[in-house]
Scaffold this motif. Sequence first.
Motif, PDB file in Angstrom:
ATOM      1  N   THR A  55       0.821  -1.101  -0.071  1.00 48.00           N
ATOM      2  CA  THR A  55      -0.055  -0.005   0.100  1.00 48.00           C
ATOM      3  C   THR A  55       0.849   1.020   0.125  1.00 48.00           C
ATOM      4  O   THR A  55       2.174   1.230   0.389  1.00 48.00           O
ATOM      5  CB  THR A  55      -1.014   0.114   1.049  1.00 48.00           C
ATOM      6  OG1 THR A  55      -0.035   0.142   2.397  1.00 48.00           O
ATOM      7  CG2 THR A  55      -1.697  -1.300   1.164  1.00 48.00           C
ATOM      8  N   TRP A  57       1.000   3.503   2.347  1.00 50.05           N
ATOM      9  CA  TRP A  57       1.615   3.561   3.597  1.00 50.05           C
ATOM     10  C   TRP A  57       2.707   2.857   3.941  1.00 50.05           C
ATOM     11  O   TRP A  57       3.904   3.057   4.403  1.00 50.05           O
ATOM     12  CB  TRP A  57       0.431   3.397   4.531  1.00 50.05           C
ATOM     13  CG  TRP A  57       1.108   3.581   5.928  1.00 50.05           C
ATOM     14  CD1 TRP A  57       0.894   2.480   6.906  1.00 50.05           C
ATOM     15  CD2 TRP A  57       1.565   4.703   6.708  1.00 50.05           C
ATOM     16  NE1 TRP A  57       1.536   2.840   8.195  1.00 50.05           N
ATOM     17  CE2 TRP A  57       2.093   4.182   8.192  1.00 50.05           C
ATOM     18  CE3 TRP A  57       1.715   5.884   6.325  1.00 50.05           C
ATOM     19  CZ2 TRP A  57       2.549   4.962   8.936  1.00 50.05           C
ATOM     20  CZ3 TRP A  57       2.396   6.733   7.282  1.00 50.05           C
ATOM     21  CH2 TRP A  57       2.882   6.204   8.691  1.00 50.05           C
ATOM     22  N   GLN A  58       2.669   1.634   3.480  1.00 53.44           N
ATOM     23  CA  GLN A  58       3.619   0.673   3.517  1.00 53.44           C
ATOM     24  C   GLN A  58       4.839   1.023   2.712  1.00 53.44           C
ATOM     25  O   GLN A  58       6.221   1.015   3.069  1.00 53.44           O
ATOM     26  CB  GLN A  58       3.431  -0.886   3.036  1.00 53.44           C
ATOM     27  CG  GLN A  58       2.295  -1.585   4.029  1.00 53.44           C
ATOM     28  CD  GLN A  58       1.718  -2.745   3.431  1.00 53.44           C
ATOM     29  OE1 GLN A  58       1.642  -2.966   2.047  1.00 53.44           O
ATOM     30  NE2 GLN A  58       1.111  -3.639   4.315  1.00 53.44           N
ATOM     31  N   THR A  60       5.758   4.070   2.262  1.00 54.77           N
ATOM     32  CA  THR A  60       6.270   5.224   2.918  1.00 54.77           C
ATOM     33  C   THR A  60       7.158   4.541   3.899  1.00 54.77           C
ATOM     34  O   THR A  60       8.317   5.175   4.203  1.00 54.77           O
ATOM     35  CB  THR A  60       4.997   6.162   3.732  1.00 54.77           C
ATOM     36  OG1 THR A  60       4.064   6.501   2.559  1.00 54.77           O
ATOM     37  CG2 THR A  60       5.486   7.287   4.416  1.00 54.77           C
ATOM     38  N   GLN A  61       6.717   3.714   4.597  1.00 60.64           N
ATOM     39  CA  GLN A  61       7.526   2.804   5.762  1.00 60.64           C
ATOM     40  C   GLN A  61       8.854   2.378   5.009  1.00 60.64           C
ATOM     41  O   GLN A  61      10.072   2.738   5.739  1.00 60.64           O
ATOM     42  CB  GLN A  61       6.857   1.616   6.339  1.00 60.64           C
ATOM     43  CG  GLN A  61       5.584   2.160   7.176  1.00 60.64           C
ATOM     44  CD  GLN A  61       4.771   1.025   7.743  1.00 60.64           C
ATOM     45  OE1 GLN A  61       4.071   0.509   7.232  1.00 60.64           O
ATOM     46  NE2 GLN A  61       5.259   0.646   8.838  1.00 60.64           N
ATOM     47  N   PRO A 226       2.156  11.712   5.304  1.00 62.76           N
ATOM     48  CA  PRO A 226       1.030  11.358   5.816  1.00 62.76           C
ATOM     49  C   PRO A 226       0.226  11.799   6.999  1.00 62.76           C
ATOM     50  O   PRO A 226      -0.818  12.181   7.263  1.00 62.76           O
ATOM     51  CB  PRO A 226       0.936   9.793   5.400  1.00 62.76           C
ATOM     52  CG  PRO A 226       2.257   9.794   4.697  1.00 62.76           C
ATOM     53  CD  PRO A 226       2.860  10.848   4.906  1.00 62.76           C
ATOM     54  N   GLU A 227       1.133  11.766   8.187  1.00 61.97           N
ATOM     55  CA  GLU A 227       0.990  12.176   9.468  1.00 61.97           C
ATOM     56  C   GLU A 227       0.459  13.464   9.578  1.00 61.97           C
ATOM     57  O   GLU A 227      -0.452  13.630  10.121  1.00 61.97           O
ATOM     58  CB  GLU A 227       2.071  11.712  10.400  1.00 61.97           C
ATOM     59  CG  GLU A 227       2.506  10.385  10.425  1.00 61.97           C
ATOM     60  CD  GLU A 227       3.720   9.999   9.464  1.00 61.97           C
ATOM     61  OE1 GLU A 227       4.355   9.100   9.602  1.00 61.97           O
ATOM     62  OE2 GLU A 227       3.558  10.657   8.425  1.00 61.97           O
ATOM     63  N   ASN A 239      -4.903   8.523  11.171  1.00 58.85           N
ATOM     64  CA  ASN A 239      -5.509   8.405   9.783  1.00 58.85           C
ATOM     65  C   ASN A 239      -4.419   8.216   8.718  1.00 58.85           C
ATOM     66  O   ASN A 239      -4.778   8.610   7.769  1.00 58.85           O
ATOM     67  CB  ASN A 239      -6.504   9.539   9.607  1.00 58.85           C
ATOM     68  CG  ASN A 239      -7.757   9.125  10.373  1.00 58.85           C
ATOM     69  OD1 ASN A 239      -7.961   9.818  11.762  1.00 58.85           O
ATOM     70  ND2 ASN A 239      -8.611   8.203  10.038  1.00 58.85           N
ATOM     71  N   GLN A 241      -2.716   6.280   7.033  1.00 58.24           N
ATOM     72  CA  GLN A 241      -2.655   5.116   6.120  1.00 58.24           C
ATOM     73  C   GLN A 241      -3.805   5.903   5.197  1.00 58.24           C
ATOM     74  O   GLN A 241      -3.367   5.548   3.922  1.00 58.24           O
ATOM     75  CB  GLN A 241      -3.067   4.044   6.649  1.00 58.24           C
ATOM     76  CG  GLN A 241      -2.100   3.241   7.584  1.00 58.24           C
ATOM     77  CD  GLN A 241      -2.666   1.902   7.951  1.00 58.24           C
ATOM     78  OE1 GLN A 241      -3.115   1.040   7.118  1.00 58.24           O
ATOM     79  NE2 GLN A 241      -2.392   1.364   9.179  1.00 58.24           N
ATOM     80  N   GLU A 242      -4.917   6.322   5.466  1.00 58.24           N
ATOM     81  CA  GLU A 242      -5.821   6.928   4.778  1.00 58.24           C
ATOM     82  C   GLU A 242      -5.278   8.086   3.690  1.00 58.24           C
ATOM     83  O   GLU A 242      -5.439   8.249   2.557  1.00 58.24           O
ATOM     84  CB  GLU A 242      -6.983   7.330   5.667  1.00 58.24           C
ATOM     85  CG  GLU A 242      -8.302   7.704   4.691  1.00 58.24           C
ATOM     86  CD  GLU A 242      -9.423   7.976   5.424  1.00 58.24           C
ATOM     87  OE1 GLU A 242     -10.320   8.479   4.909  1.00 58.24           O
ATOM     88  OE2 GLU A 242      -9.513   7.608   6.530  1.00 58.24           O
ATOM     89  N   ALA A 244      -1.910   8.679   3.196  1.00 59.62           N
ATOM     90  CA  ALA A 244      -1.045   8.268   2.167  1.00 59.62           C
ATOM     91  C   ALA A 244      -1.867   7.987   0.705  1.00 59.62           C
ATOM     92  O   ALA A 244      -1.338   8.168  -0.168  1.00 59.62           O
ATOM     93  CB  ALA A 244      -0.244   7.093   2.775  1.00 59.62           C
ATOM     94  N   GLU A 245      -2.829   7.220   0.950  1.00 56.37           N
ATOM     95  CA  GLU A 245      -3.533   6.774  -0.237  1.00 56.37           C
ATOM     96  C   GLU A 245      -3.966   8.010  -0.970  1.00 56.37           C
ATOM     97  O   GLU A 245      -3.909   8.320  -2.206  1.00 56.37           O
ATOM     98  CB  GLU A 245      -4.739   5.953  -0.011  1.00 56.37           C
ATOM     99  CG  GLU A 245      -4.215   4.284   0.701  1.00 56.37           C
ATOM    100  CD  GLU A 245      -3.534   3.536  -0.266  1.00 56.37           C
ATOM    101  OE1 GLU A 245      -3.551   3.834  -1.623  1.00 56.37           O
ATOM    102  OE2 GLU A 245      -2.719   2.699   0.058  1.00 56.37           O
TER     103      GLU A 245
END
Length: 319
Positions: A55, A57-58, A60-61, A226-227, A239, A241-242, A244-245
């Motif tokens: 995803t 978010w992943q 991004t990690q 994203p944060e 939120n 993760q949301e 980031a998308e």
Amino acid sequence: MPTFLDFEKPIAELEGKIAELRHLSNADDMNIAEEISRLQVKADKLLRQTYSKLTAWQKTQVARHPERPHFYDYVGALVEDFVPLAGDRSFADDKAIQGGLGRFRGTPIVIMGHEKGTDTTTRVKHNFGMAKPEGYRKAVRLMELADRFSLPVVTLVDTPGAYPGVDAEARGQAEAIARSIEACLKVKAPFVSAIIGEGGSGGAIALAAANHVIMLEYSVYSVISPEGCASILWRSATNAQEAAEALKLTAADLKALGVIDEIVPEPLGGSHRAKDQAIAALGDAIERALQSMHNQDGPTLREQRRDKFLEMGRRGLSA
């Protein structure tokens, strides 16, 4: 063994078992090669499956992985006779942005980029890759040097964003970033930029307004983290993760939007798993980009760069 991210826990368990079996085999001379081979195939398959459907978010990690190659890893492997240049000739030397002169595969260049550091001591020294105004003023000085001697410019971007502290604001952070973007657009030499990890906000674009912009496959590039986006829109970083998308910050998203020009594939599992391979692949992409601009004159390169970014703005207004 590499440091594993949260979503890699099943892979970590398998690779941990493999490491234990290899230790037993070495210590007790047990013939367990077949079991190790079976588990290795299973781990490789799981790694491939996991990374085929990451995803935003992943990704991004992965882009933030502490063991990813940083600026000095790339410089050490790709640039010969590197001579670092320090200071903005006004206030101080910012350690978050590093740069200097060197030879990239035989070609004299000016190279600069963000350095995050590799351990607690160096991360503090380099302010986690978050530059202050003097960092961007140093970047301007290096770009003007490149322009004066007609040297190609290469930048490696890896920052969560410009440093947001009160002291940075007091010394004109926004103005320094704007001047750096202006300097990028004025350079009459081939200019290649690569997003090697995080490309955060103005802190990234200040070094990335280039003729050819490259992103590593698992890097991210966005106007805000994203944060930060989640904190503004949902009043909670949970939120992320949301966010980031929604931000469309992955290499695939940005290539489709025309914000970047090229994606360089990373080794399976990310650049931190095979640093030499990842560094060589990016080096090849930079070399191709520089060669494609070799016969273009300065004014043409500058106009092409300006038109490219103006067109992005026009598309944004018409969207």
